[in-house]
Design a protein around this motif. Structure first.
Motif, PDB file in Angstrom:
ATOM      1  N   ASP C 295       0.836  -1.203   0.000  1.00  0.00           N
ATOM      2  CA  ASP C 295       0.000   0.000   0.000  1.00  0.00           C
ATOM      3  C   ASP C 295       0.879   1.265   0.000  1.00  0.00           C
ATOM      4  O   ASP C 295       1.755   1.423   0.847  1.00  0.00           O
ATOM      5  CB  ASP C 295      -0.850  -0.059   1.281  1.00  0.00           C
TER       6      ASP C 295
ATOM      7  N   ARG D 132      -6.077   2.051  -6.754  1.00  0.00           N
ATOM      8  CA  ARG D 132      -4.775   2.595  -6.393  1.00  0.00           C
ATOM      9  C   ARG D 132      -3.780   1.540  -5.903  1.00  0.00           C
ATOM     10  O   ARG D 132      -2.635   1.880  -5.599  1.00  0.00           O
ATOM     11  CB  ARG D 132      -4.923   3.672  -5.337  1.00  0.00           C
ATOM     12  N   HIS D 133      -4.216   0.310  -5.767  1.00  0.00           N
ATOM     13  CA  HIS D 133      -3.286  -0.722  -5.306  1.00  0.00           C
ATOM     14  C   HIS D 133      -2.817  -1.646  -6.417  1.00  0.00           C
ATOM     15  O   HIS D 133      -2.024  -2.534  -6.171  1.00  0.00           O
ATOM     16  CB  HIS D 133      -3.923  -1.558  -4.192  1.00  0.00           C
ATOM     17  N   SER D 286      -7.861  -2.219  -0.365  1.00  0.00           N
ATOM     18  CA  SER D 286      -6.917  -3.316  -0.553  1.00  0.00           C
ATOM     19  C   SER D 286      -7.493  -4.692  -0.239  1.00  0.00           C
ATOM     20  O   SER D 286      -6.964  -5.683  -0.710  1.00  0.00           O
ATOM     21  CB  SER D 286      -5.652  -3.078   0.265  1.00  0.00           C
TER      22      SER D 286
HETATM   23 ZN   LIG Z   1      -5.817   1.652   0.241  1.00  0.00          ZN
END
Ligand SMILES: [Zn+2]
Ligand SMILES: [Zn+2]
Ligand SMILES: [Zn+2]
Ligand SMILES: [Zn+2]
Ligand SMILES: [Zn+2]
Ligand SMILES: [Zn+2]
Ligand SMILES: [Zn+2]
Ligand SMILES: [Zn+2]
Ligand SMILES: [Zn+2]
Ligand SMILES: [Zn+2]
Ligand SMILES: [Zn+2]
Ligand SMILES: [Zn+2]
Lengths: 327, 327, 327, 327, 327, 327
Positions: C295, D132-133, D286
């Motif tokens: 992350d 975003r991961h 995530s």
């Molecule tokens: Zn995240």
């Protein structure tokens, strides 16, 4: 010249395996004029288990002036339950305490482990293969206890004879290693064995188990009773998946009559697993023969009619309606 | 009429305790003309331990045409180390595999447990009290193994005789219970025992251990060698604090020459604890006699000069410079 | 008509993979007249790992009016260390936050896992076999990250091409299953491959691994570079003992030049074990390709020269002398 | 000049992401004249999960001469269940094994994680915020899989477009940090967004969440759809108590129509907790996008009509009535 | 009419808090003519700790005809170490056993917990805030014990007076809640407090702690000694990250002279963590005041010059050179 | 000159045990003209427990101009349940917060522990023997709380007087140690005690408990109410087996009317065990008196009619229909 350190039947019978302190006890009691004190002694186990060894205890004391009450062989006992009661003059049986407890403790330990395997195997064949883990002097004692506990049969010759049976077993890796090949040994075996002797062939010596199973099945055809999987731990042992796969591959080629016999490090838990995966029979070694004895204790509970006990125990006999008078 | 199920020396010697499949193997090999194939077989253990049983193996095979190499009794072995090697025609020794492995497995198991207790006890006295947990046929085998492993002495009569020793032991609870009192038994014991027999008196039968210890010490004076604490588990067993307190109370009354002997459920860990708290000697029962056999495996590794092995093993002999030729 | 759901290079470049809220942010900032606010943004990871993905981030922003500082690819970072800093008008790069973080997070996750395998393998060959666990669009990204982390080579064609290498790999079970035999495939392979292509043959398809290893070694002789063990989990997987035994059996027949390549569920711990047992090379699959992204967070830390931060973060830049200016 | 390392659709389609050993396999089979051998291959997963990726597999093989049977996307599969079966000449599809397995493994991994979040969220809104991961090339693949698994919507633009939806999302911390204030951003957002775009404002940037929630509610009045809590882990993250308190404080001021949207490190367990405490919607990052692929294996099970299998697997197809013919 | 159930000084002094069985003991001993038997009694703790309560024991027995030896207050004792010895006629002190042991047990428990906090805090300020967890009758006893154990100061008025100090403390949430605002309370506090009274302001009542810290710092300027963080557990409590961030934000605005005081559920472990993160002072509540008493036992060890002891204890005194004669 | 550090009733009543910051709060509020602000304050516990201390709180505030609502003593409360509500001008009660919370926290802690023991003991006698673990000033407060929680009686004189009862208790080890013998003390006790005072004799001082129990029973005959087992931990403590054995041995001699009272380190779990084994009554020490206070918090929830709360709490009162108006 003595061959082995094990005690002979005569040595046991005359008390030579007794702990020295029972001999000393007799000397003191004689000196105090108490050797023929009338007592009641009781035996109890520390853990739950299956009773075994009563027949030998009876042999040990059969010409003594005592009454004996015992739980029958093969019955389940609880922790601290009275499993045997002996009444009579202390001098008649005092020195046999060591031998008597040893007989019960070890036989009950073996019978208890065999019972657990039996419960795991259900109605399937479960044979004791444990003779190789104990001294040969007690191998037949152990195998008899295993049969009382629930094993289908014994594998050592003397044990089978004492039980009036034919011993179970096929051929070990040694035959294949000397002959250099599994199939030729299988054929020779089939050639020379009497018709009623089951053809069960070990298939993990040189080749993949599935490959060898099919080769043996092809060589012996309908004569083949079963194959035995005994994959060593170095190769992952016998797994659920291996049993399942061999079963499927045999079936696909029409060999659905061929049984799968498994051995090698079996425990009740593994018996359950492999049974579910398709195994038909089980050879159990160290789980039975390496079982710890079940600690047995003999307490004097009555002396000349008076209840007594050492600290920590309750004076007087502890009733148990399941005891049978055996002498 | 047979008294016990244990095998006699003669039955063992002639192979009656053999697993049936070794017999079948011989029949097949004969049929194939291979019964006198020249082989080398090796024995290895599954776990680390102390070697024991070699002398009996030698008796088993002494009139056979084989060479034998073995690790000496009392030496430590590692997992999978070669502990014995046999060379010769397979027909000479094949059927003795079951007996041979059983002898080594069980004796080594007992010797290994005794060694652990010895290491815990340091230089202090540590006696095997385990005969009551095993079948009397193997009680002397077990006690001999314990002495090879490190026990100071045996307590059963036959074992001591085989070891050319006087057995150890005093008097059990039974004597006190019949006599109704500890001090009078102690006095009688002192009266009749030869001068060189140590006076060690069990003090937990009826009264508080500290109270009884002082009473016995007062009764026997300088003749008292030691007292034995064997407090049953129902009363908390023998604890560090009890040993410490009895030691202090004996010392305060001038009985600092009186030794403290402890027994009852001892393990190496408890031996260490109680030794630190002041115990002078230890009687060990089920930790030694209930020790599991150390699984031994015999593999054929050479056939007519060719290295072989089943799957999972390495073909050919595995060198071990610690082996001695014993035959 | 679109073939796959993966984004094309052009879609990525023009921001089509951006989270919608960055688009909304730009609209609002424009409405407020703030779209060209001068900012400094910093990126930090949540866990320690190996930096990877910088080259693609540079492609993403190469025609934008920003300065970029970054930790070089292959270097180790700590939790919360600043690994990238971007300076410039927010409007120049704001909408690329999603893509930029995704590139760094996933490549660094893969490189980090590969580094752990490299440390376990020491100087031995360790190849990434993980393409089959990820979408083909990112298979070459993943294999490149693995090589940056420490893998010896990639196995997918495109990844190797991007890295200017020849891809590694031999033949899978499929070839043997279709041909029905391992040795004939091995011979054909040897026949047609260029001389500098290493002959490494998979040996667990049909037969016992040790048996097949020797058969292949005999068939190919000195041309054989190695055998590959990939035993399925249903058969116990590749164990220490299997590697050790195959090594010994190959050596005993004179094939000590034959390498042992292992694959199947490898982890750093299993690489260490099997390496000790004699394995020479490792094919790692899901441990690398299934590694979770690390992350990454991007924070705006300076706005028009003023240090700022949201709650929980420290206003202003966090110095890191290891950053290099890359644009 | 190449911008990114990700494979283009064309590269995937022509097999450039294939592991080299499938190419070698084809060369060998051609050399052996076996390249068009008729086979049946089956795909099975190692763990239970949700099927995803079938549509892309169809694209991959759509112009090949094969029949394909598959479990429909979104259905649950068990470990070792057959999820896809391909029939045809091996040469038609062999080299696509790597790509095909990668597509299924990774998409099913993402869909499975999304399904767990869906089950935790019940009927409430649950959006995937995980782009975003992951690498931007697979961000839309991942978000599509999340929606198949149960996410209410996607947040990246391209994914939404592929799914024919409007992407979800509001504004991130960046907007507030640049504007220096939450309320003014909220007002600007309200000003410029189309009426049907929900007003959800992030409230943890500068001030206490409860304080900011009330300030935003006052500023936007009935137009406010919800507030978003995304408290960073440095400040204890979003807790049950925080959600409960913000809910109560909003209600006490008459803002009971304002929804509470939560995000930041959500897992199924945390979704359940926060849902109970009063949260109305969830943004999951995530947990979905970092989910490990579900390992898929392809086995050749039939060759020219004959059942085959490598060791460890069962020869022949494994029936599964849930498969649908898709080509 | 009695206000509280706590015993007055006079009631304690005349033995009203004695367990009834000591009264009965005195009656029996008088009846047996043994009430003035000369004895030595010893007190020992069950666990290690810090000695406290000696001064009150001296008050309790100051007009009795006994000698007293004790470990000084504030010294560390080991389990079973003799911490006090009383010599004299049993009738002089027998009935005070309950009170005497209670004084030592509880004060030593509190002092021991305070010592652990002191060791965690090093040289930093550590104040006892625990009065709110104990009955007001013992609040000053507890705070005095805390100071003996290592607390920098007490917060309750009476404890401080007994220790000849000014109590520590600022203002609680109540003031802010009534005034409706933190800054105005801070200003009023600054207005009216004497110059040497430190200005420490609680900053977590209504707003974000960092925001409020800066507001208070701005309002009070150089006069501000420190801010107090006491974030409730519902909002994640005081964390390392919060302390670190507040420190950094204060420093960035030039308020590096402002101290950070923390409170709320502190334990030695949390004191260590927060100290490392930058906290300057600690207010400890229930860890000290809720500490369990350290069980103390009084044994009669000598009766008319003869060593005695009950079972489980060693007769006679146990020497301890650290004891001081205090009466 | 002050004898003890404990606060007198007058000191408590006039606020001397208050934390200094409440005094400062009053000064500030006066300065701001807010000292008579009308407020509602609520008290809640952090854990579940049994309410105790209400009567003392009422004494504390009885001449103040406030309304008080409280949960009745002896009732069970849940975590965060409102257990007390006070309405009135803040100046009337603000400074008593420390004392009020301390009274409730500690008494409720003791009552809660006693309730657990009561539940374990069922209908059997359970006495608090814990005075020796707490400061004598609070010994009667503690014993009263224990009785409210469920103890059958108190053992300290003052507590019993406050409860209008006769205290419970027999004679401790001290009497036996001084007299040198248990039986003679038992006889003297019987001689001098009033007929309605139960004869319960401690039997573990010098001799085995079973031996001494029988000796005492013989000496006192039908007059003996019970024996007390208090075996020290050094001798294994009081075990199930000991209770069972003593019960059996008493019964066998006809003393089945003699009760068995046990003490020494009792906990609810041990009470259950020993009760099953035959114990009739229980003396509980540190489990009750060493119980940690139950943390109580007072929050101002309404100011001049407006709901307020600090961060983390919900503004306004939290209804609880179980509260009773007590003033
Ligand atoms: Zn995240
Ligand atoms: Zn085998
Ligand atoms: Zn075995
Ligand atoms: Zn004993
Ligand atoms: Zn024993
Ligand atoms: Zn394989
Ligand atoms: Zn894989
Ligand atoms: Zn946030
Ligand atoms: Zn606070
Ligand atoms: Zn507190
Ligand atoms: Zn006692
Ligand atoms: Zn106590």
């Amino acid at each position: 010249d003595r061959l082995f350190f094990s005690a002979t039947h005569e040595e046991i019978k005359k008390g030579a395996t007794t702990d020295i302190y029972f001999i000393k006890t007799m000397e003191i009691l004689k000196y105090m004029g108490l050797e023929n004190t009338d007592v009641v002694a009781e035996v109890f186990p520390r853990k739950a288990g299956i009773m075994c060894g009563v027949e030998e205890v009876l042999s040990l004391l059969k010409d003594k002036n005592v009454e004996i009450y015992a739980l029958p062989e093969g019955e389940r006992f609880s922790p601290k339950e009275t499993v045997m009661r002996i009444k009579g003059p202390y001098g008649e049986f005092g020195i046999f305490e060591t031998a008597l407890l040893g007989i019960l403790a070890q036989s009950s330990g073996w019978a208890t482990a065999a019972r657990e395997c039996r419960e795991a195997a259900g109605d399937k064949v479960m044979i004791c293969f444990g003779a190789r883990h104990v001294h040969p002097a007690v191998a037949p004692v152990m195998e008899r206890a295993a049969v009382i506990g629930g094993a289908s049969n014994a594998s050592c010759i003397l044990a089978a004879k004492l039980l009036n049976r034919q011993p179970s077993g096929t051929v070990p890796h040694a035959a294949m290693l000397i002959a250099g090949d599994t199939v030729s040994v299988a054929k020779a075996y089939h050639e020379i064995m009497p018709p009623d002797s089951p053809r069960i062939i070990l298939v993990d010596t040189f080749k993949d188990e599935a490959e060898e199973s099919l080769a043996v099945a092809e060589a012996l055809g309908k004569a083949l009773e079963g194959i035995r999987l005994d994959t060593p731990s170095e190769r992952g042992g016998v797994t659920r998946e291996l049993v399942y796969e061999v079963r499927k591959r045999l079936d696909q080629k029409g060999y659905n009559y061929v049984k799968i016999f498994v051995s090698g490090g079996l425990t009740p838990e593994r018996i359950r697993e492999l049974s579910e995966a398709g195994a038909d029979a089980f050879g159990v070694g160290s789980y039975i023969s390496g079982a710890s004895p079940i600690d047995m204790t003999m307490d004097i509970k009555v002396v000349e009619g008076r209840p007594v006990a050492k600290r920590g125990r309750i004076p007087g006999i502890i009733e148990n309606p399941r005891l049978k008078k055996i002498k």
